[in-house]
Design a protein around this motif. Structure first.
Motif, PDB file in Angstrom:
ATOM      1  N   ASP A  79     -24.436  15.283  18.107  1.00 17.23           N
ATOM      2  CA  ASP A  79     -25.259  15.452  16.911  1.00 17.23           C
ATOM      3  C   ASP A  79     -24.449  15.106  15.670  1.00 17.23           C
ATOM      4  OD1 ASP A  79     -27.658  16.702  18.140  1.00 17.23           O
ATOM      5  OD2 ASP A  79     -26.142  18.168  18.782  1.00 17.23           O
ATOM      6  N   LEU A  80     -23.162  15.376  15.786  1.00 20.81           N
ATOM      7  CA  LEU A  80     -22.322  15.215  14.603  1.00 20.81           C
ATOM      8  C   LEU A  80     -20.943  14.758  15.067  1.00 20.81           C
ATOM      9  CD1 LEU A  80     -21.937  15.789  11.581  1.00 20.81           C
ATOM     10  CD2 LEU A  80     -21.541  18.176  12.138  1.00 20.81           C
ATOM     11  N   ILE A  81     -20.376  13.780  14.361  1.00 18.27           N
ATOM     12  CA  ILE A  81     -19.001  13.363  14.625  1.00 18.27           C
ATOM     13  C   ILE A  81     -18.236  13.551  13.319  1.00 18.27           C
ATOM     14  CG2 ILE A  81     -17.478  11.511  15.392  1.00 18.27           C
ATOM     15  CD1 ILE A  81     -19.795  10.294  16.907  1.00 18.27           C
ATOM     16  N   VAL A  82     -17.156  14.320  13.373  1.00 17.13           N
ATOM     17  CA  VAL A  82     -16.428  14.655  12.150  1.00 17.13           C
ATOM     18  C   VAL A  82     -14.968  14.212  12.235  1.00 17.13           C
ATOM     19  CG1 VAL A  82     -16.578  16.487  10.423  1.00 17.13           C
ATOM     20  CG2 VAL A  82     -17.342  16.951  12.735  1.00 17.13           C
ATOM     21  N   ALA A  83     -14.420  13.842  11.088  1.00 16.76           N
ATOM     22  CA  ALA A  83     -12.984  13.551  10.986  1.00 16.76           C
ATOM     23  C   ALA A  83     -12.541  13.993   9.598  1.00 16.76           C
ATOM     24  CB  ALA A  83     -12.736  12.065  11.170  1.00 16.76           C
ATOM     25  N   GLY A  84     -11.228  14.041   9.363  1.00 13.23           N
ATOM     26  CA  GLY A  84     -10.743  14.342   8.018  1.00 13.23           C
ATOM     27  C   GLY A  84     -10.982  13.158   7.091  1.00 13.23           C
ATOM     28  N   LYS A  85     -10.917  13.407   5.779  1.00 13.17           N
ATOM     29  CA  LYS A  85     -11.203  12.330   4.819  1.00 13.17           C
ATOM     30  C   LYS A  85     -10.160  11.221   4.883  1.00 13.17           C
ATOM     31  CE  LYS A  85      -8.668  14.176   0.868  1.00 13.17           C
ATOM     32  NZ  LYS A  85      -8.636  14.508  -0.549  1.00 13.17           N
ATOM     33  N   GLU A  86      -8.936  11.564   5.258  1.00 10.66           N
ATOM     34  CA  GLU A  86      -7.880  10.574   5.452  1.00 10.66           C
ATOM     35  C   GLU A  86      -6.772  11.245   6.245  1.00 10.66           C
ATOM     36  OE1 GLU A  86      -6.218   9.459   1.595  1.00 10.66           O
ATOM     37  OE2 GLU A  86      -5.125  11.331   1.468  1.00 10.66           O
ATOM     38  N   THR A  87      -5.803  10.453   6.727  1.00  8.22           N
ATOM     39  CA  THR A  87      -4.629  11.079   7.317  1.00  8.22           C
ATOM     40  C   THR A  87      -3.551  11.082   6.247  1.00  8.22           C
ATOM     41  OG1 THR A  87      -3.808   8.966   8.120  1.00  8.22           O
ATOM     42  CG2 THR A  87      -5.133  10.278   9.648  1.00  8.22           C
ATOM     43  N   ILE A  88      -2.656  12.064   6.327  1.00  9.46           N
ATOM     44  CA  ILE A  88      -1.666  12.162   5.253  1.00  9.46           C
ATOM     45  C   ILE A  88      -0.493  11.204   5.465  1.00  9.46           C
ATOM     46  CG2 ILE A  88      -2.336  14.516   4.679  1.00  9.46           C
ATOM     47  CD1 ILE A  88       0.275  15.419   6.059  1.00  9.46           C
ATOM     48  N   ASP A  89      -0.507  10.405   6.544  1.00 11.32           N
ATOM     49  CA  ASP A  89       0.547   9.388   6.667  1.00 11.32           C
ATOM     50  C   ASP A  89       0.082   8.027   6.141  1.00 11.32           C
ATOM     51  OD1 ASP A  89      -1.144   9.160   8.841  1.00 11.32           O
ATOM     52  OD2 ASP A  89       0.410   9.376  10.364  1.00 11.32           O
ATOM     53  N   PHE A  90      -1.068   7.534   6.610  1.00 12.23           N
ATOM     54  CA  PHE A  90      -1.467   6.198   6.152  1.00 12.23           C
ATOM     55  C   PHE A  90      -2.518   6.194   5.059  1.00 12.23           C
ATOM     56  CE2 PHE A  90       0.769   5.434  10.098  1.00 12.23           C
ATOM     57  CZ  PHE A  90       1.754   4.596   9.588  1.00 12.23           C
ATOM     58  N   ASN A  91      -3.061   7.357   4.735  1.00  8.33           N
ATOM     59  CA  ASN A  91      -3.945   7.483   3.573  1.00  8.33           C
ATOM     60  C   ASN A  91      -4.990   6.372   3.476  1.00  8.33           C
ATOM     61  OD1 ASN A  91      -0.835   8.126   2.434  1.00  8.33           O
ATOM     62  ND2 ASN A  91      -2.303   9.781   2.225  1.00  8.33           N
ATOM     63  N   GLY A  92      -5.640   6.088   4.602  1.00  8.62           N
ATOM     64  CA  GLY A  92      -6.548   4.941   4.600  1.00  8.62           C
ATOM     65  C   GLY A  92      -7.968   5.252   4.184  1.00  8.62           C
ATOM     66  N   SER A  93      -8.495   6.410   4.568  1.00  8.94           N
ATOM     67  CA  SER A  93      -9.896   6.791   4.284  1.00  8.94           C
ATOM     68  C   SER A  93     -10.911   5.815   4.865  1.00  8.94           C
ATOM     69  CB  SER A  93     -10.179   6.887   2.783  1.00  8.94           C
ATOM     70  OG  SER A  93      -9.267   7.680   2.135  1.00  8.94           O
ATOM     71  N   ILE A  94     -10.592   5.091   5.921  1.00  8.14           N
ATOM     72  CA  ILE A  94     -11.537   4.102   6.420  1.00  8.14           C
ATOM     73  C   ILE A  94     -12.029   4.390   7.838  1.00  8.14           C
ATOM     74  CG2 ILE A  94     -10.937   2.150   4.976  1.00  8.14           C
ATOM     75  CD1 ILE A  94      -8.899   1.290   7.027  1.00  8.14           C
ATOM     76  N   LYS A 152       0.836  -1.197   0.000  1.00  6.70           N
ATOM     77  CA  LYS A 152       0.000   0.000   0.000  1.00  6.70           C
ATOM     78  C   LYS A 152       0.873   1.250   0.000  1.00  6.70           C
ATOM     79  CE  LYS A 152      -2.818   2.211   3.589  1.00  6.70           C
ATOM     80  NZ  LYS A 152      -3.584   3.092   2.731  1.00  6.70           N
ATOM     81  N   PRO A 153       0.649   2.172  -0.923  1.00  2.00           N
ATOM     82  CA  PRO A 153       1.366   3.452  -0.849  1.00  2.00           C
ATOM     83  C   PRO A 153       0.958   4.193   0.418  1.00  2.00           C
ATOM     84  CG  PRO A 153       0.240   3.228  -2.973  1.00  2.00           C
ATOM     85  CD  PRO A 153      -0.263   2.128  -2.078  1.00  2.00           C
ATOM     86  N   VAL A 154       1.936   4.719   1.145  1.00  2.00           N
ATOM     87  CA  VAL A 154       1.671   5.504   2.357  1.00  2.00           C
ATOM     88  C   VAL A 154       2.478   6.800   2.306  1.00  2.00           C
ATOM     89  CG1 VAL A 154       1.021   3.590   3.898  1.00  2.00           C
ATOM     90  CG2 VAL A 154       3.438   4.153   3.580  1.00  2.00           C
ATOM     91  N   PHE A 155       2.255   7.675   3.279  1.00  2.00           N
ATOM     92  CA  PHE A 155       2.908   8.984   3.308  1.00  2.00           C
ATOM     93  C   PHE A 155       2.734   9.674   1.942  1.00  2.00           C
ATOM     94  CE2 PHE A 155       5.022   6.485   6.588  1.00  2.00           C
ATOM     95  CZ  PHE A 155       4.845   7.320   7.675  1.00  2.00           C
ATOM     96  N   SER A 156       1.493   9.691   1.484  1.00  2.00           N
ATOM     97  CA  SER A 156       1.135  10.354   0.225  1.00  2.00           C
ATOM     98  C   SER A 156       2.032   9.920  -0.927  1.00  2.00           C
ATOM     99  CB  SER A 156       1.159  11.873   0.401  1.00  2.00           C
ATOM    100  OG  SER A 156       0.323  12.243   1.479  1.00  2.00           O
ATOM    101  N   GLY A 157       2.224   8.629  -1.051  1.00  2.00           N
ATOM    102  CA  GLY A 157       2.959   8.087  -2.194  1.00  2.00           C
ATOM    103  C   GLY A 157       4.466   8.112  -2.038  1.00  2.00           C
TER     104      GLY A 157
END
Ligand SMILES: Cc1cc2nc3c(=O)[nH]c(=O)nc-3n(C[C@H](O)[C@H](O)[C@H](O)COP(=O)(O)OP(=O)(O)OC[C@H]3O[C@@H](n4cnc5c(N)ncnc54)[C@H](O)[C@@H]3O)c2cc1C
Lengths: 320, 246
Positions: free
Chosen positions: B110-125, A130-135
């Protein structure tokens, strides 16, 4: 058993459906398992998935599943996975896959490994890459659960046909819908969406203004490519937001990425550095993008882009 | 509106990416850490705006060790009312989501928010896991949210455009660019943050479901091949014959 979810739109498979089928069949071969596919909603031709190594296609033919609903899709896919005893469910890492993978994995009590580019078998132990750290790096993941839900970044595999003709079985699976109501869909049609595009022509602030984009559109058309842009271009509304690639935009991995008048800031590269071949056109020989490029042209883009378009057209005329 | 904002700590966007000698962990030595940009710029700021317009309270939460406290303090300086840290070494998205769900259940956000992904593991899950654990609706990749008379109208980014959906609280949302504009904390915010509560709560028993066996850096690209601007036929030839992409 491996179960792949093959996405469709307007009753037809999306390109990533064939890719995910292929990944499923490759994994099935590696593990000596069977691989089935599930198709949701009205569909013109579910058997089109034939020839990608799938041994069976389950079609849940219910028009209430035409539009994505995460509760309904979870219920149907998890329901079928449980019925078939599937230990791996594969999805595409698309807008839909991103909204669904986590939820589905919790329901199945499965490990969730998202946005992979493939797998490797290390001494009998399956690892997802899996690419990590933005590629900027790759991580090798193992599941520590019996089941896994895995999503594949579009354009990670080149799709080739295999010789299997699966049977299509119509199937009923119960589901509930979420309380989210879709009121409008506002998407460009008739173009290959950016994450699925094999070729991308992208331009930045070097273009000077939105009125100059004709030369980009013409090059993209000649190459049968999709257009993209850098962040300041989208922020200034020279181009629509959905074309914005990079750290804050979308990440793509086309076969060919042509960057025109883009400096190559680290946050831009974060979205495109997994492209297979990168061409950079920039008048500044010191532009950082050249360091990440396979081919470079140091020149004024207004001069060289039309010339490149002509050369592509000549090539196409000569090669049919 | 009572809003819970899930924030995480990531290396700075320009931080060098390298690993410990055994390639098992990110090398944190000498690195700058920040609040994950999607959590800070979009999720947190939109939450504060909604509170300003509708009343209520914004809580920032993180599952992690004490070294994550500066991230929570920053959230308070930007305008959150209180902070919660679940005291645990975070392991994977599931482990995090499980900790936060255990805390949030029964608190009627009422609302729970998070970012679309983290910029380290880029999981979006993370967001969709949390939504499932809380049995709530989930809207991913939201680039706009308007709230009126108990209903939220939300734009969600999809390939080539947006889908517009309607949903009533409570729900979980993941934030993308467009949802709000970054706010820089001012001196007053930073001073006030010192007096706002940062509660540390105990973790619950939970396992991880994934493990990273190894990190790897991409192969070197090799030197760029420069092509004569007067000879675009040559570039096309290279792309066809050598790179095989057209
Ligand atoms: C946290 C964070 C996240 C970010 N996320 C993103 C993101 O997702 N995507 C993104 O793109 N950026 C992102 N940025 C912004 C990024 O840092 C750069 O500012 C941005 O990518 C620059 O865009 P550009 O290359 O189009 O413009 P510039 O940096 O202005 O570059 C223009 C380039 O065009 C060249 N040029 C000018 N005229 C010509 C000509 N006539 N012919 C040929 N070349 C010419 C110049 O030499 C220059 O290299 C982010 C920044 C931060 C801090």
């Amino acid at each position: 058993m491996i179960l792949v979810f093959a996405e469709s739109k307007d009753g037809k498979f999306k390109k990533n459906a064939f890719e995910i089928a292929l990944l499923g069949s490759q994994l099935a071969k590696e593990r000596n398992q069977d691989c089935a596919a599930v198709v949701l909603g009205d569909h013109h031709q579910p058997s089109e998935l034939s020839g990608y190594g799938i041994s069976k296609i389950y079609h849940v033919n219910n028009s209430a599943l035409n539009d994505f609903d995460d509760f309904a899709y979870r219920d149907v896919i998890a329901g079928l996975a449980n019925e078939l005893g599937a230990n791996t469910v594969l999805l595409s890492h698309t807008a839909l896959g991103k909204a669904l993978a986590g939820r589905l994995s919790v329901r199945l009590e499965a490990a969730c490994i998202s946005a992979v580019k493939g797998f490797e078998n290390t001494g009998g132990q399956l690892r997802w890459v899996k690419p990590v750290f933005s590629g900027k790096a790759f991580a090798h993941y193992e599941a520590v659960a019996e089941k896994s839900v895995v999503s594949l970044i579009p354009n990670s595999l080149s799709v080739t046909k295999a010789e299997v003709s699966p049977e299509v079985e119509e199937k009923d699976v119960e589901f509930n819908k979420s309380k989210v109501e879709l009121v409008e869909r506002n998407v460009v049609t008739g173009k290959v969406p950016l994450p699925e595009a094999e070729r991308v022509v992208s331009a930045g602030r070097g273009m000077k203004g939105p009125e100059n984009w004709d030369i980009i559109e013409e090059l993209a058309e000649a190459l049968n490519a999709t257009t993209a842009c850098s962040r300041p271009v989208a922020d200034s509304e020279w181009r629509p937001h959905h074309e914005h690639v990079g750290q804050t935009g979308i990440a793509i991995r086309p076969n060919l990425y042509i960057a025109i008048g883009i400096s190559g800031a680290i946050q831009h590269l974060a979205g495109v550095n997994n492209s297979k071949v990168i061409v950079v056109i920039n008048k500044d020989s010191e532009a950082p993008f050249f360091k990440a490029a396979d081919y470079g042209v140091c020149a004024d883009l207004f001069d060289v882009v039309p010339k490149l378009t002509e050369a592509v057209k000549r090539f196409k005329a000569d090669n049919g | 509106m009572n809003i819970l904002v899930c924030v995480s700590k990531t290396p700075d966007t320009t931080a060098k990416i390298d690993f410990t000698a055994d390639n098992k962990e990110y090398n944190e030595k000498g690195k700058q850490f920040i609040m994950n940009p999607y959590d800070e710029w979009y999720a947190l700021v939109r939450a504060i705006e909604l509170k300003e317009a509708n009343g209520g309270e914004v809580t920032v939460i993180n599952a992690g060790p004490a070294s994550n406290d500066p991230i929570l303090r920053k959230g308070l300086a930007i305008g959150a009312d209180k902070a919660v840290r679940i005291d645990v070494d975070s392991r994977d998205s599931y482990h995090n989501a499980f900790q936060i769900a255990a805390y949030a259940k029964g608190k009627n956000y009422d609302l729970i928010v998070a970012g679309k992904e983290t910029i380290d593991f880029n999981g979006s899950i993370f967001g969709s896991m949390l939504a499932e654990l809380m049995e709530l609706p989930f809207i991913s990749y939201s680039s706009k949210l308007e709230y009126k008379d108990g209903t939220a109208t939300v734009h969600r980014d999809v390939e080539g455009g947006v889908e517009i959906v309607k949903v009533s609280p409570p729900f979980v949302l993941s934030a993308a660019k467009g949802l709000a504009e970054q706010r820089i904390p001012n001196m007053r915010g930073i001073m006030m943050a010192k007096r706002k509560p940062l509660e540390v709560v105990e973790a619950v028993e939970a396992g991880e479901r994934t493990r990273i066996q190894e990190f790897e850096l991409p192969e070197d690209k090799g030197a760029v091949k420069m092509v004569d601007p007067e000879d675009m036929d040559e570039l096309v030839r290279l792309l066809h014959e050598e790179a095989k992409v057209i």
